[in-house]
Design a protein around this motif. Sequence first.
Motif, PDB file in Angstrom:
ATOM      1  N   VAL A 271      12.364  -4.586  11.617  1.00 34.84           N
ATOM      2  CA  VAL A 271      11.693  -3.974  10.473  1.00 34.84           C
ATOM      3  C   VAL A 271      11.308  -5.050   9.480  1.00 34.84           C
ATOM      4  O   VAL A 271      12.058  -6.010   9.269  1.00 34.84           O
ATOM      5  CB  VAL A 271      12.635  -2.953   9.786  1.00 34.84           C
ATOM      6  CG1 VAL A 271      11.962  -2.337   8.569  1.00 34.84           C
ATOM      7  CG2 VAL A 271      13.064  -1.873  10.760  1.00 34.84           C
ATOM      8  N   LYS A 272      10.132  -4.895   8.889  1.00 30.04           N
ATOM      9  CA  LYS A 272       9.733  -5.822   7.841  1.00 30.04           C
ATOM     10  C   LYS A 272       9.540  -5.049   6.543  1.00 30.04           C
ATOM     11  O   LYS A 272       8.783  -4.083   6.507  1.00 30.04           O
ATOM     12  CB  LYS A 272       8.419  -6.508   8.214  1.00 30.04           C
ATOM     13  CG  LYS A 272       8.554  -7.547   9.308  1.00 30.04           C
ATOM     14  CD  LYS A 272       7.159  -7.973   9.695  1.00 30.04           C
ATOM     15  CE  LYS A 272       7.119  -9.371  10.259  1.00 30.04           C
ATOM     16  NZ  LYS A 272       5.706  -9.707  10.547  1.00 30.04           N
TER      17      LYS A 272
ATOM     18  N   LYS B 283       8.649  12.064   1.040  1.00 32.32           N
ATOM     19  CA  LYS B 283       7.500  12.576   0.304  1.00 32.32           C
ATOM     20  C   LYS B 283       6.771  11.543  -0.539  1.00 32.32           C
ATOM     21  O   LYS B 283       5.547  11.514  -0.587  1.00 32.32           O
ATOM     22  CB  LYS B 283       7.952  13.735  -0.582  1.00 32.32           C
ATOM     23  CG  LYS B 283       8.441  14.911   0.236  1.00 32.32           C
ATOM     24  CD  LYS B 283       8.884  16.046  -0.640  1.00 32.32           C
ATOM     25  CE  LYS B 283       9.125  17.310   0.135  1.00 32.32           C
ATOM     26  NZ  LYS B 283      10.103  17.197   1.224  1.00 32.32           N
ATOM     27  N   CYS B 284       7.539  10.683  -1.237  1.00 34.71           N
ATOM     28  CA  CYS B 284       6.876   9.809  -2.202  1.00 34.71           C
ATOM     29  C   CYS B 284       6.170   8.636  -1.543  1.00 34.71           C
ATOM     30  O   CYS B 284       5.223   8.107  -2.075  1.00 34.71           O
ATOM     31  CB  CYS B 284       7.859   9.318  -3.251  1.00 34.71           C
ATOM     32  SG  CYS B 284       9.062   8.142  -2.594  1.00 34.71           S
ATOM     33  N   ARG B 285       6.613   8.230  -0.414  1.00 34.54           N
ATOM     34  CA  ARG B 285       6.038   7.144   0.392  1.00 34.54           C
ATOM     35  C   ARG B 285       6.256   5.754  -0.213  1.00 34.54           C
ATOM     36  O   ARG B 285       5.590   4.810   0.182  1.00 34.54           O
ATOM     37  CB  ARG B 285       4.534   7.356   0.671  1.00 34.54           C
ATOM     38  CG  ARG B 285       4.125   8.759   1.071  1.00 34.54           C
ATOM     39  CD  ARG B 285       4.848   9.323   2.220  1.00 34.54           C
ATOM     40  NE  ARG B 285       4.455   8.859   3.554  1.00 34.54           N
ATOM     41  CZ  ARG B 285       5.077   9.216   4.655  1.00 34.54           C
ATOM     42  NH1 ARG B 285       6.125  10.014   4.603  1.00 34.54           N
ATOM     43  NH2 ARG B 285       4.683   8.763   5.822  1.00 34.54           N
ATOM     44  N   THR B 286       7.172   5.611  -1.171  1.00 34.73           N
ATOM     45  CA  THR B 286       7.411   4.270  -1.711  1.00 34.73           C
ATOM     46  C   THR B 286       8.282   3.440  -0.778  1.00 34.73           C
ATOM     47  O   THR B 286       8.304   2.218  -0.868  1.00 34.73           O
ATOM     48  CB  THR B 286       8.112   4.301  -3.082  1.00 34.73           C
ATOM     49  OG1 THR B 286       9.262   5.111  -2.976  1.00 34.73           O
ATOM     50  CG2 THR B 286       7.206   4.827  -4.146  1.00 34.73           C
ATOM     51  N   CYS B 287       9.030   4.087   0.093  1.00 36.13           N
ATOM     52  CA  CYS B 287       9.949   3.337   0.939  1.00 36.13           C
ATOM     53  C   CYS B 287       9.312   2.942   2.258  1.00 36.13           C
ATOM     54  O   CYS B 287       9.991   2.567   3.206  1.00 36.13           O
ATOM     55  CB  CYS B 287      11.227   4.142   1.184  1.00 36.13           C
ATOM     56  SG  CYS B 287      10.984   5.547   2.255  1.00 36.13           S
ATOM     57  N   LEU B 288       7.984   3.018   2.349  1.00 35.14           N
ATOM     58  CA  LEU B 288       7.290   2.652   3.587  1.00 35.14           C
ATOM     59  C   LEU B 288       7.641   1.231   4.016  1.00 35.14           C
ATOM     60  O   LEU B 288       7.687   0.318   3.189  1.00 35.14           O
ATOM     61  CB  LEU B 288       5.783   2.733   3.388  1.00 35.14           C
ATOM     62  CG  LEU B 288       5.168   4.121   3.197  1.00 35.14           C
ATOM     63  CD1 LEU B 288       3.691   3.994   2.863  1.00 35.14           C
ATOM     64  CD2 LEU B 288       5.341   4.974   4.439  1.00 35.14           C
ATOM     65  N   VAL B 289       7.905   1.070   5.294  1.00 29.61           N
ATOM     66  CA  VAL B 289       8.155  -0.258   5.851  1.00 29.61           C
ATOM     67  C   VAL B 289       7.362  -0.413   7.147  1.00 29.61           C
ATOM     68  O   VAL B 289       6.872   0.564   7.707  1.00 29.61           O
ATOM     69  CB  VAL B 289       9.651  -0.497   6.160  1.00 29.61           C
ATOM     70  CG1 VAL B 289      10.471  -0.550   4.882  1.00 29.61           C
ATOM     71  CG2 VAL B 289      10.193   0.548   7.119  1.00 29.61           C
ATOM     72  N   GLU B 290       7.261  -1.653   7.574  1.00 29.21           N
ATOM     73  CA  GLU B 290       6.555  -1.928   8.828  1.00 29.21           C
ATOM     74  C   GLU B 290       7.584  -2.096   9.936  1.00 29.21           C
ATOM     75  O   GLU B 290       8.571  -2.815   9.759  1.00 29.21           O
ATOM     76  CB  GLU B 290       5.732  -3.214   8.660  1.00 29.21           C
ATOM     77  CG  GLU B 290       4.899  -3.553   9.880  1.00 29.21           C
ATOM     78  CD  GLU B 290       4.159  -4.885   9.733  1.00 29.21           C
ATOM     79  OE1 GLU B 290       4.058  -5.398   8.590  1.00 29.21           O
ATOM     80  OE2 GLU B 290       3.717  -5.416  10.761  1.00 29.21           O
ATOM     81  N   VAL B 291       7.363  -1.423  11.046  1.00 29.21           N
ATOM     82  CA  VAL B 291       8.245  -1.621  12.200  1.00 29.21           C
ATOM     83  C   VAL B 291       7.491  -2.498  13.192  1.00 29.21           C
ATOM     84  O   VAL B 291       6.542  -2.058  13.837  1.00 29.21           O
ATOM     85  CB  VAL B 291       8.643  -0.282  12.840  1.00 29.21           C
ATOM     86  CG1 VAL B 291       9.476  -0.506  14.086  1.00 29.21           C
ATOM     87  CG2 VAL B 291       9.421   0.566  11.844  1.00 29.21           C
TER      88      VAL B 291
END
Lengths: 446, 319, 182
Positions: free
Chosen positions: B83-84, B47-55
Amino acid sequence: MGRRLLLEHDAVPGIETFDVYRKNGGYRSVEKALKTMSPQEVVEQVQLAGLRGRGGAGFPTGMKWSFLAKPEGVPRYLLCNADESEPGTFKDRYLMEKLPHLLIEGMITSSYALGCNLSFIYIRGEYMWILEILEKAIAEAYAKGFLGKNILGSGFDLDLRVAPGGGAYICGEETALIESLEGKRGNPRIKPPFPAVKGLWGCPTVVNNVESLAAVVPIVNDGGEEYAKIGIGKSTGTKLISACGNLARPGVYEIEMGMTVEEFIYGDDWCRGIANGKKLKAFVPGGSSVPILPHYLVTKTAAGDDRIMSYEGLSEGGFASGSMLGSGGFIVFDEDQCIVRNTWNFARFYAHESCGQCSPCREGTAWMEKVLHRLENGQGYMHDIDLLAEINKKIEGNTICPLGDAAAWPVAAAIRHFRDEFEWHVNQPIESQKRNFGLASVPTLV
Amino acid sequence: MVKVTIDDKTIEVEPGTTILSAARQIGGEVVPPAMCFYSKLPGTGGKCRTCLVEVSQGSEKDPRPMPKLVASCSTPVMDGMVVKNTTSEKVKVGRGAVVEFLLINHPLDCPVCDQAGECHLQDLGFENGGEGTRYEEEKRTFDPVDIGNKIKLHMNRCILCYRCVAVANQLTDKRVHGVLGRGEHAEISTYIEKAIDNDFSGNMIDVCPVGALTDKTFRFKSRVWFLKPMEASCECSKCSGKTVVWMFGNEIMRVTARKDQYGEVEDQDGKTGWICNDCRFEKKDISQWNIIGPRKINRHSVISQGNYASPRQTIKKLN
Amino acid sequence: MSSQIHIPISERHSEKPVFSPEKMAEVQRVISEYPEGKSKSAVIRILHFAEDEFGGWLSIETMDYVAEILNIEPIEVYEVATFYTMFNVEPIGKYVFEVCRTGPCMLVGSDNIIEYIENKLDVKVGETTKDKMFTLKTAECLGACGYGPMLQCGKKYHEHLTKEKVDTLIDAYRAGNTNIEI
């Protein structure tokens, strides 16, 4: 007028009743599918037809169906998404109001193809009177043996129910729709898992738009190949376009994909031009969430070709000079309309409809609405325009569901094509409250 | 086992592991921050979207990158996934955006907030936030309310992580609070004045990442950095009795569960060491506890940034 | 804004709301449409029934009653009722005019219609007339974009509105004629 596959009989008196509908060739697809085809064959025909989801995203329906998981002993569900709430879109309403049996027929055939024995039509709560029309039609279909146990002696059972929403645009998102159908708040689910694996009550589920399910009827009747002959390229078949805004003759039209936008707006069989003899300023071709285009990109693409009504035609030029077919909510603006005001109006819509679950959408949509409100009321600054562009870049792609993108795109496009009008609002705060910008922006085609 | 590479560090994990938990198995800088995900509460996260990472590579089989940033807490790893996190410029921008969004309506009342010093939003802002604010509108405000006689709800500070709702669903027999309203107006509430009365309701305070839910028996008593955390235990029929007591001199100011470096309640005797309300709110006398010894806490928090013991590290961090 | 709802005691239902036997039969029919153990799915439909039955809005007592019928916690009903905009959790007038204010309707003059109704009924958007007859609200897109400006009252859509039509409509509703077609 082109061929009409869905609305062919919409003007026949009494078509909403079973008998009249049946006399006009109704329920043939159910007979054909249940008696002569295997479920897999129906899926193949839909794949051959190249049918793409009519709800807005345009994802191939046949492919969506092929993703449905089929574990032993677990029920599967087909849900019809009749939560039509995208501003500018009122085609599903028209279809259900006039031809409730067409949707029911499409649902029976599709449920058979997917192996579902219990299917739901989730309809927006505001369409309560249509819910009553559908329930009446469903009762007729039960009475005539097209629903219930052992339909037409084929051994296939199907129960069809209608469930209303309570007023939430977000429930048009398929996982929010599932949550709502489970009696919860319409918060979209985190994906994966996708509904095809884990949907309604944890079971594999397919969610399709009303028009997509109705299109299954002519596909099964005439064969997927015949259907695919209509249209252009990957945009096969016919599409319902709900035309509104400042048009001389707004309404729901069924078009063959591939006709030109010019013909559609100005043609005598279609919208008959802009209302009150005014000039066209801009249009939004696929519901409020797709980018707005200025008048010089409406009938021609940036390359100077005729713009055509199809998935590819309307998105010709990408977001730089194109838009999207979306749900077919065709909104036309005349020269007296204020783009800033309209952008604010749409931003307010998305802020109002955000479910509030994820932070970029909850905070971002409301923030954009407030900034746009100031700009529209002559209290904005030049840096607000860049701020808006920044905010929507920060929302886009960072949210759980596509509502964030849907809120960001129209603002981005308005700034892209009508930046001078935003600047005018900042520079002329008093003047901008008294009159509109008109067509002041001079087209400069690159 | 499947192989996943996060910020150039490779690890083998069980199939079905999320990117975030794979990163936690690696540990250190590669771990994305999480404000709503709580590994001890199934169903939280995303929900919070702070843990977004790039795959940047989906898997060995299908090496295409994922088009959007993904929530690492709820995206399972695939074999050969790359993952970055800290090495991605896109992630940096995206996370910065989320921090900005979380802060626009946050009151920033850290000087009077009991959570200051152990607040995850402070950490997040410190590590990923920008300077100043671009938000010129009025912030949304709510009145603070009591939910139960021991818990204060400051909705102004809430980031709607839904963790406390999960606690009520999973640890108590009856949920009386939830998320009401929608969009910007969504709020945690009991709707009508109602006390949350349950032996384990106090755990909502421990899982709250910000100062939205605070312990009324500790309110305004002391800043957390003036307190000495001590591991303690007691005989308790309701919970494990294994806690941390926060002391000022010989006085117990507050009691919490034992938390790990991610701020999550640690396992005790093979299950999550949630503590009961008796231990948390009632036992404030040192004679009721068996004090084991000083509790090592992770000095990741903002409070430690002013710690003169390692000025070099502080400067390094600030740069 | 406060986190808790404050409804004057006088506005609360003094007695526990109970569905009429006919309505209850309908409620049971709707519940039976869902597989066993999934009766919570019926909550939205039943809340619509409850609004129709108990004065057009959902009091705490009404929502508690719905929770009891479905055997779920009251908070689960409050959560749903406050999420969906069609549900009124505060008392409203006998007739609620919900005027669509979204883009396509705005293009064809919904702002003027809203202003006209405000002046005519002497209320602002969100308010109820003193005689408790009309509540004026605005709504986001109601799916009548080609037929705007429009308003919804109860289950009915009134489309292609003009000031004259609004006059006719208000007079008809005042006179109790809710079947009016304009």
